[in-house]
Design a protein around this motif. Structure first.
Motif, mmCIF file in Angstrom:
data_model
loop_
_atom_site.group_PDB
_atom_site.id
_atom_site.type_symbol
_atom_site.label_atom_id
_atom_site.label_comp_id
_atom_site.label_asym_id
_atom_site.label_seq_id
_atom_site.Cartn_x
_atom_site.Cartn_y
_atom_site.Cartn_z
ATOM 1 N N MET A 1 62.439 37.555 -14.442
ATOM 2 C CA MET A 1 61.117 38.205 -14.481
ATOM 3 C C MET A 1 60.053 37.258 -13.935
ATOM 4 O O MET A 1 60.118 36.059 -14.158
ATOM 5 C CB MET A 1 60.767 38.621 -15.912
ATOM 6 C CG MET A 1 59.406 39.290 -16.046
ATOM 7 S SD MET A 1 59.011 39.687 -17.759
ATOM 8 C CE MET A 1 60.263 40.917 -18.083
ATOM 9 N N GLN A 2 59.078 37.811 -13.245
ATOM 10 C CA GLN A 2 57.980 37.002 -12.740
ATOM 11 C C GLN A 2 56.965 36.768 -13.847
ATOM 12 O O GLN A 2 56.597 37.682 -14.583
ATOM 13 C CB GLN A 2 57.310 37.703 -11.559
ATOM 14 C CG GLN A 2 56.232 36.860 -10.899
ATOM 15 C CD GLN A 2 55.883 37.377 -9.532
ATOM 16 O OE1 GLN A 2 56.672 38.048 -8.888
ATOM 17 N NE2 GLN A 2 54.689 37.068 -9.069
ATOM 18 N N ASN A 3 56.508 35.526 -14.002
ATOM 19 C CA ASN A 3 55.561 35.186 -15.056
ATOM 20 C C ASN A 3 54.125 35.378 -14.578
ATOM 21 O O ASN A 3 53.806 35.144 -13.412
ATOM 22 C CB ASN A 3 55.755 33.743 -15.509
ATOM 23 C CG ASN A 3 57.086 33.533 -16.213
ATOM 24 O OD1 ASN A 3 57.545 34.411 -16.935
ATOM 25 N ND2 ASN A 3 57.698 32.385 -15.984
ATOM 26 N N GLY A 28 47.716 32.728 -8.448
ATOM 27 C CA GLY A 28 48.694 33.813 -8.386
ATOM 28 C C GLY A 28 48.409 34.835 -9.460
ATOM 29 O O GLY A 28 47.382 34.775 -10.150
ATOM 30 N N ASP A 111 64.171 44.972 -10.142
ATOM 31 C CA ASP A 111 64.714 43.651 -9.843
ATOM 32 C C ASP A 111 65.093 43.462 -8.380
ATOM 33 O O ASP A 111 65.816 42.518 -8.034
ATOM 34 C CB ASP A 111 65.936 43.379 -10.726
ATOM 35 C CG ASP A 111 67.037 44.407 -10.555
ATOM 36 O OD1 ASP A 111 66.822 45.390 -9.809
ATOM 37 O OD2 ASP A 111 68.113 44.238 -11.173
ATOM 38 N N ASP A 113 62.920 42.943 -5.772
ATOM 39 C CA ASP A 113 62.056 42.008 -5.043
ATOM 40 C C ASP A 113 60.960 41.507 -5.969
ATOM 41 O O ASP A 113 60.863 41.901 -7.137
ATOM 42 C CB ASP A 113 61.454 42.672 -3.794
ATOM 43 C CG ASP A 113 60.716 43.964 -4.096
ATOM 44 O OD1 ASP A 113 60.273 44.161 -5.253
ATOM 45 O OD2 ASP A 113 60.567 44.798 -3.188
ATOM 46 N N ASP A 114 60.138 40.586 -5.450
ATOM 47 C CA ASP A 114 59.074 39.991 -6.260
ATOM 48 C C ASP A 114 58.059 41.023 -6.719
ATOM 49 O O ASP A 114 57.514 40.920 -7.828
ATOM 50 C CB ASP A 114 58.363 38.891 -5.467
ATOM 51 C CG ASP A 114 59.219 37.647 -5.291
ATOM 52 O OD1 ASP A 114 60.212 37.499 -6.032
ATOM 53 O OD2 ASP A 114 58.893 36.824 -4.412
ATOM 54 N N GLU A 115 57.785 42.009 -5.870
ATOM 55 C CA GLU A 115 56.794 43.031 -6.245
ATOM 56 C C GLU A 115 57.287 43.850 -7.438
ATOM 57 O O GLU A 115 56.523 44.146 -8.361
ATOM 58 C CB GLU A 115 56.496 43.938 -5.055
ATOM 59 C CG GLU A 115 55.646 43.286 -3.971
ATOM 60 C CD GLU A 115 56.391 42.247 -3.159
ATOM 61 O OE1 GLU A 115 55.750 41.268 -2.710
ATOM 62 O OE2 GLU A 115 57.616 42.405 -2.971
ATOM 63 N N ARG A 117 59.450 42.858 -9.723
ATOM 64 C CA ARG A 117 59.441 42.004 -10.907
ATOM 65 C C ARG A 117 58.022 41.791 -11.437
ATOM 66 O O ARG A 117 57.806 41.729 -12.658
ATOM 67 C CB ARG A 117 60.112 40.665 -10.579
ATOM 68 C CG ARG A 117 61.639 40.787 -10.442
ATOM 69 C CD ARG A 117 62.289 39.434 -10.204
ATOM 70 N NE ARG A 117 62.148 39.000 -8.822
ATOM 71 C CZ ARG A 117 62.988 39.323 -7.841
ATOM 72 N NH1 ARG A 117 64.031 40.088 -8.078
ATOM 73 N NH2 ARG A 117 62.797 38.860 -6.613
ATOM 74 N N LEU A 118 57.049 41.685 -10.525
ATOM 75 C CA LEU A 118 55.660 41.554 -10.967
ATOM 76 C C LEU A 118 55.196 42.832 -11.662
ATOM 77 O O LEU A 118 54.529 42.768 -12.703
ATOM 78 C CB LEU A 118 54.754 41.237 -9.769
ATOM 79 C CG LEU A 118 53.252 41.188 -10.050
ATOM 80 C CD1 LEU A 118 52.919 40.214 -11.169
ATOM 81 C CD2 LEU A 118 52.484 40.828 -8.779
ATOM 82 N N ALA A 121 56.516 42.788 -15.116
ATOM 83 C CA ALA A 121 55.784 41.835 -15.955
ATOM 84 C C ALA A 121 54.436 42.410 -16.391
ATOM 85 O O ALA A 121 54.008 42.219 -17.539
ATOM 86 C CB ALA A 121 55.575 40.527 -15.195
#
Length: 335
Positions: A1-3, A28, A111, A113-115, A117-118, A121
């Protein structure tokens, strides 16, 4: 998970002189906690989901920089596309090239890509606080009056929207936007479009709305009235059609939209109002999204001598002359 970076009750002395200074300190995606007079309740403000829509950020910075206010309840501010906004030129990119639009990522799977996961979060942060309201503040892509959008009408959503705008759109489109998660999170979620960044009144619209949202003791007991429009549709390109904006036909371009199309936002559009020119494929270059279905554009538009018009009177909003948004998202919404 992105913090998410957490900033707890930043004082006016540490938030920077400008919103850009403030963003650079964050670096960020981040969450900011602001203690309220009533610590038993929480409201969430999500903003900067798109890197080129800074009005919500500027209103939050203005509140924090004043330093002499305490909100009525605890406030959680979530800023998503901070890195996108900071990419040169500043506040230029809706989302970074080759990356997904964060405001289309609030649905599984998360899960990939980063988007995604963001987005997860951000949803988990909202879920953790069990807020009484969530507002997701944006700017429109083109010049426009302010308005709000919800996924499913309710009295609470109408009252919540009334602190920001006088027009509410109830949408049955499913695009992966945050507001579509209201049932899952068990909280009213309203998306607020504060107006175009270039519009003279937008900064005041955003500031007044955020001030109301932070300071009102009871959001739902009383609020200014809104009028409600239902079930918008989206006009999109199809078959990788080329598009441009002009005051004349461009024979080598398949879809040419009149360059003053933004003037139609929230103005009644008549059957005789020409919207642009279509070459090489005609109305087959366009499609209409209705709910979760795709419809032929000819159901809603007609072609005469290479020019396209509405078949019936309609209300247009979110029309833009930004070609990249027309390609990646849509030409406009209409009712």
């Amino acid at each position: 998970m992105q913090n998410l970076k957490v900033w707890d009750n930043p004082s006016k002395d540490v938030v920077g002189d400008t919103p850009v200074d403030f963003l650079r300190m964050l670096g960020g995606a981040a969450v900011i906690y602001i203690d309220g007079r009533d610590s038993s309740r929480t409201r969430v403000l999500v903003t900067l989901t798109h890197g080129n829509e800074p009005s919500g950020l500027r209103a939050v910075h203005r509140w924090l920089a004043a330093g002499d206010r305490q909100p009525a309840v605890n406030i959680v501010v979530i800023l998503g596309a901070v890195a996108t906004a900071l990419t040169q030129p500043l506040f230029f990119y809706r989302h970074l090239p080759g990356r997904r639009d964060l405001n289309r990522c609030f649905r599984a799977p998360y899960d990939e890509d980063d988007e995604g996961r963001l987005a997860l979060a951000m949803l988990d942060e909202i879920r953790k606080h069990r807020p009484e309201a969530v507002v997701d503040m944006h700017n429109t892509s083109g010049s426009s009056n302010p308005f709000a959008i919800v996924s499913g009408d309710s009295e609470k959503k109408r009252r919540l929207a009334g602190w920001f705008v006088d027009c509410l759109i109830n949408s049955d489109l499913r695009l992966g936007a945050l507001m579509e998660r209201d049932a899952e999170l068990d909280v009213p979620i309203v998306t607020v479009e504060a107006g175009g960044v270039q519009d003279s009144k937008t900064a005041d619209n955003a500031w007044l709305g955020v001030s109301n949202y932070f300071s009102q003791v009871d959001l739902y007991q009383s609020a200014p009235q809104v009028y409600v429009l239902h079930n918008p549709l989206r006009l999109e390109l199809c078959h990788d059609a080329s598009i441009d904006y002009s005051d004349r036909c461009l024979p080598d371009t398949q879809v040419v939209v009149r360059k003053d199309i933004e003037a139609f936002n929230f103005v009644p559009v008549r059957c005789e109002d020409m919207l642009g020119w279509l070459n090489g494929g005609g109305l087959g270059n366009l499609k209409v999204i209705k709910g979760e279905q795709t419809c032929d554009a000819e159901v809603f538009f007609r072609l005469e001598e290479g020019k396209f018009y509405p078949r019936n009177k309609m209300q247009v909003f979110m029309a833009t002359t930004q070609r990249n948004i027309a390609v990646s998202d849509c030409l406009f919404y209409f009712i």
